[in-house]
Write an enzyme that holds these catalytic residues in place. Structure first.
Site, PDB file in Angstrom:
ATOM      1  N   LYS A   1     -13.061  -3.318  -2.938  1.00  0.00           N
ATOM      2  CA  LYS A   1     -13.683  -1.986  -2.929  1.00  0.00           C
ATOM      3  C   LYS A   1     -12.870  -1.012  -3.765  1.00  0.00           C
ATOM      4  O   LYS A   1     -13.406  -0.067  -4.324  1.00  0.00           O
ATOM      5  CB  LYS A   1     -13.762  -1.457  -1.495  1.00  0.00           C
ATOM      6  CG  LYS A   1     -14.720  -2.218  -0.627  1.00  0.00           C
ATOM      7  CD  LYS A   1     -14.878  -1.498   0.709  1.00  0.00           C
ATOM      8  CE  LYS A   1     -15.289  -2.457   1.808  1.00  0.00           C
ATOM      9  NZ  LYS A   1     -14.106  -2.973   2.563  1.00  0.00           N
TER      10      LYS A   1
ATOM     11  N   LYS B   1       0.825  -1.207   0.000  1.00  0.00           N
ATOM     12  CA  LYS B   1       0.000   0.000   0.000  1.00  0.00           C
ATOM     13  C   LYS B   1       0.861   1.259   0.000  1.00  0.00           C
ATOM     14  O   LYS B   1       0.553   2.217  -0.706  1.00  0.00           O
ATOM     15  CB  LYS B   1      -0.941   0.028   1.226  1.00  0.00           C
ATOM     16  CG  LYS B   1      -2.117  -0.929   1.108  1.00  0.00           C
ATOM     17  CD  LYS B   1      -3.164  -0.642   2.193  1.00  0.00           C
ATOM     18  CE  LYS B   1      -4.301  -1.660   2.154  1.00  0.00           C
ATOM     19  NZ  LYS B   1      -5.210  -1.522   3.300  1.00  0.00           N
TER      20      LYS B   1
ATOM     21  N   LYS C   1      -8.450  -9.988  -7.101  1.00  0.00           N
ATOM     22  CA  LYS C   1      -9.618 -10.242  -6.255  1.00  0.00           C
ATOM     23  C   LYS C   1     -10.583  -9.063  -6.337  1.00  0.00           C
ATOM     24  O   LYS C   1     -10.169  -7.916  -6.537  1.00  0.00           O
ATOM     25  CB  LYS C   1      -9.215 -10.547  -4.813  1.00  0.00           C
ATOM     26  CG  LYS C   1      -8.834  -9.348  -3.972  1.00  0.00           C
ATOM     27  CD  LYS C   1      -8.856  -9.696  -2.482  1.00  0.00           C
ATOM     28  CE  LYS C   1      -8.924  -8.395  -1.674  1.00  0.00           C
ATOM     29  NZ  LYS C   1      -9.408  -8.490  -0.332  1.00  0.00           N
TER      30      LYS C   1
HETATM   31  P1  ADP Z   1     -11.798  -4.814   0.420  1.00  0.00           P
HETATM   32  O1  ADP Z   1     -10.620  -5.494  -0.207  1.00  0.00           O
HETATM   33  O2  ADP Z   1     -12.952  -4.743  -0.492  1.00  0.00           O
HETATM   34  O3  ADP Z   1     -11.445  -3.478   1.061  1.00  0.00           O
HETATM   35  P2  ADP Z   1     -11.700  -5.791   3.074  1.00  0.00           P
HETATM   36  O4  ADP Z   1     -10.214  -5.850   3.027  1.00  0.00           O
HETATM   37  O5  ADP Z   1     -12.348  -4.716   3.884  1.00  0.00           O
HETATM   38  O6  ADP Z   1     -12.279  -5.742   1.591  1.00  0.00           O
HETATM   39  O7  ADP Z   1     -12.221  -7.197   3.536  1.00  0.00           O
HETATM   40  C1  ADP Z   1     -13.306  -7.414   4.392  1.00  0.00           C
HETATM   41  C2  ADP Z   1     -13.614  -8.892   4.466  1.00  0.00           C
HETATM   42  O8  ADP Z   1     -14.088  -9.348   3.192  1.00  0.00           O
HETATM   43  C3  ADP Z   1     -12.412  -9.782   4.803  1.00  0.00           C
HETATM   44  O9  ADP Z   1     -12.861 -10.845   5.615  1.00  0.00           O
HETATM   45  C4  ADP Z   1     -11.959 -10.301   3.455  1.00  0.00           C
HETATM   46  O10 ADP Z   1     -11.305 -11.542   3.556  1.00  0.00           O
HETATM   47  C5  ADP Z   1     -13.284 -10.414   2.700  1.00  0.00           C
HETATM   48  N1  ADP Z   1     -13.071 -10.200   1.269  1.00  0.00           N
HETATM   49  C6  ADP Z   1     -12.758  -9.028   0.667  1.00  0.00           C
HETATM   50  N2  ADP Z   1     -12.653  -9.186  -0.666  1.00  0.00           N
HETATM   51  C7  ADP Z   1     -12.916 -10.494  -0.922  1.00  0.00           C
HETATM   52  C8  ADP Z   1     -12.979 -11.282  -2.116  1.00  0.00           C
HETATM   53  N3  ADP Z   1     -12.754 -10.755  -3.308  1.00  0.00           N
HETATM   54  N4  ADP Z   1     -13.292 -12.589  -2.012  1.00  0.00           N
HETATM   55  C9  ADP Z   1     -13.542 -13.136  -0.793  1.00  0.00           C
HETATM   56  N5  ADP Z   1     -13.487 -12.463   0.363  1.00  0.00           N
HETATM   57  C10 ADP Z   1     -13.183 -11.156   0.321  1.00  0.00           C
END
Ligand code: ADP
Ligand code: NA
Length: 330
Positions: free
Chosen positions: A200, A114, A197
């Site tokens: 957001k 990051k 993946k």
């Molecule tokens: P983002 O990457 O969208 O910011 P977060 O890091 O806030 O998401 O993740 C919040 C939760 O959602 C965590 O438990 C993470 O493992 C799960 N998560 C986020 N993106 C995915 C994905 N593409 N597939 C499966 N689980 C995910």
């Protein structure tokens, strides 16, 4: 409750949660809340480690909490709260900062990634100590299990190291949590870029399926999902990443095993298949979307629920913090 404790959270860094959050977190949380004394947190302290607009953050925090409830987290059974409502998170993070090595924190790969993207001048010290705050989140509640994705493994290892270090330096205080990495089948990829993946912060707006999208928008996103030049619906994450992602989504939401889905769509091409995947996503999300909008229409009631849950979280967290303060000599 005599059930083992669980802690997990999501950052309120967008207006809506997405399909990856739903499959990778909410679906599992909902299942686990019966067998664990679960603490589900909207981690707004984590969100401000990158710049946020205050009015938007406040709104997104409410919306995220509403989506937890709408997706099936029961605030009477689990403790569903906002991180900044429980001061012990920031207070314990400070103490843990003082037993974390600078080199140890510097080795966190998520920070390295990051901060490399943002550049040193726009990277905050808060982002650097993010994993220490995460350790505080977990240790305050004596959580024995922390369901997270593979990307979080290093942070949970750090949490374990800090718990053990504190215990050996100051006397038995923390429960050392287990790492419980979600199976790979729970990982959802971007519809437009199935090598990445779903996130957001994804780059292509059409690649992210939001929980609060209108049904017609969801349908359009699946229609234009990237597949490949073939026409065989077969699970092969290397050669057929897009199709495999769609199979995972359909399998998780329908409860049908992937081989059975391969049989079902054998010889039928991608068109039908994509349409059916969209349909099951819309079917799963429509009631959640509706319920979320209902909850948001009554902010006073939502605040009342979050307030009561924060009281419950505060009770547990402040007891742990009192023990910590005593042990360090405060
Ligand atoms: P983002 O990457 O969208 O910011 P977060 O890091 O806030 O998401 O993740 C919040 C939760 O959602 C965590 O438990 C993470 O493992 C799960 N998560 C986020 N993106 C995915 C994905 N593409 N597939 C499966 N689980 C995910
Ligand atoms: Na997170």
């Amino acid at each position: 409750s005599s059930l083992p404790r669980l802690f997990s959270g999501i950052q309120p860094s967008a207006d809506s949660l997405h399909l990856g959050n739903y499959v990778g977190a909410l679906v599992q949380w909902k299942e686990m809340q019966a067998t664990y004394d679960a603490f589900f947190c909207v981690v707004d302290l984590h969100a401000i480690t990158v710049a946020q607009d205050p009015a938007l953050l406040r709104e997104q925090t409410r919306r995220t909490a509403a989506q937890y409830i709408a997706a099936g987290i029961d605030p009477a059974q689990s403790t569903l709260f906002v991180q900044s409502h429980v001061p012990a998170h920031a207070e314990l993070a400070w103490v843990l900062n003082t037993i974390t090595g600078f080199g140890e924190a510097s080795r966190m790969t998520q920070f390295k990634d990051k901060s490399a993207k943002q550049g040193a001048d726009s990277t905050s010290v808060g982002l650097f100590t993010y994993p220490v705050l995460q350790a505080a989140d977990i240790l305050l509640y004596d959580a024995t299990i922390v369901p997270v994705g593979e990307d979080q493994r290093q942070h949970i290892e750090l949490t374990r190291d800090l718990a053990q270090r504190f215990n050996s330096r100051f006397g038995q205080t923390f429960v050392v949590p287990e790492v419980s990495i979600q199976k790979e089948s729970a990982k959802i990829y971007d519809l437009q870029n199935p090598g990445a993946k779903m996130s957001k912060s994804g780059e292509s707006p059409a690649g992210i399926v939001w929980l609060l999208d209108e049904p017609s928008v969801t349908a359009k996103k699946f229609k234009s999902a990237v597949t490949d030049a073939g026409r065989e619906v077969r699970f092969d994450p290397i050669e057929k990443a897009g199709v495999s992602n769609l199979l995972t989504i359909m399998s998780v939401l329908s409860g049908t095993a992937i081989p059975a889905l391969e049989d079902q769509y054998s010889g039928r091409g991608y068109g039908d298949f994509k349409k059916d995947v969209a349909e099951i996503v819309v079917e799963s999300f429509a009631p959640i979307r509706e319920r979320t909008l209902e909850l948001l229409a009554d902010p006073a009631e939502l605040d009342r629920v979050l307030g009561g849950n924060a009281d419950r979280a505060n009770e547990v967290a402040s007891a742990t913090l009192a023990k910590v303060y005593d042990h360090v000599g405060f």
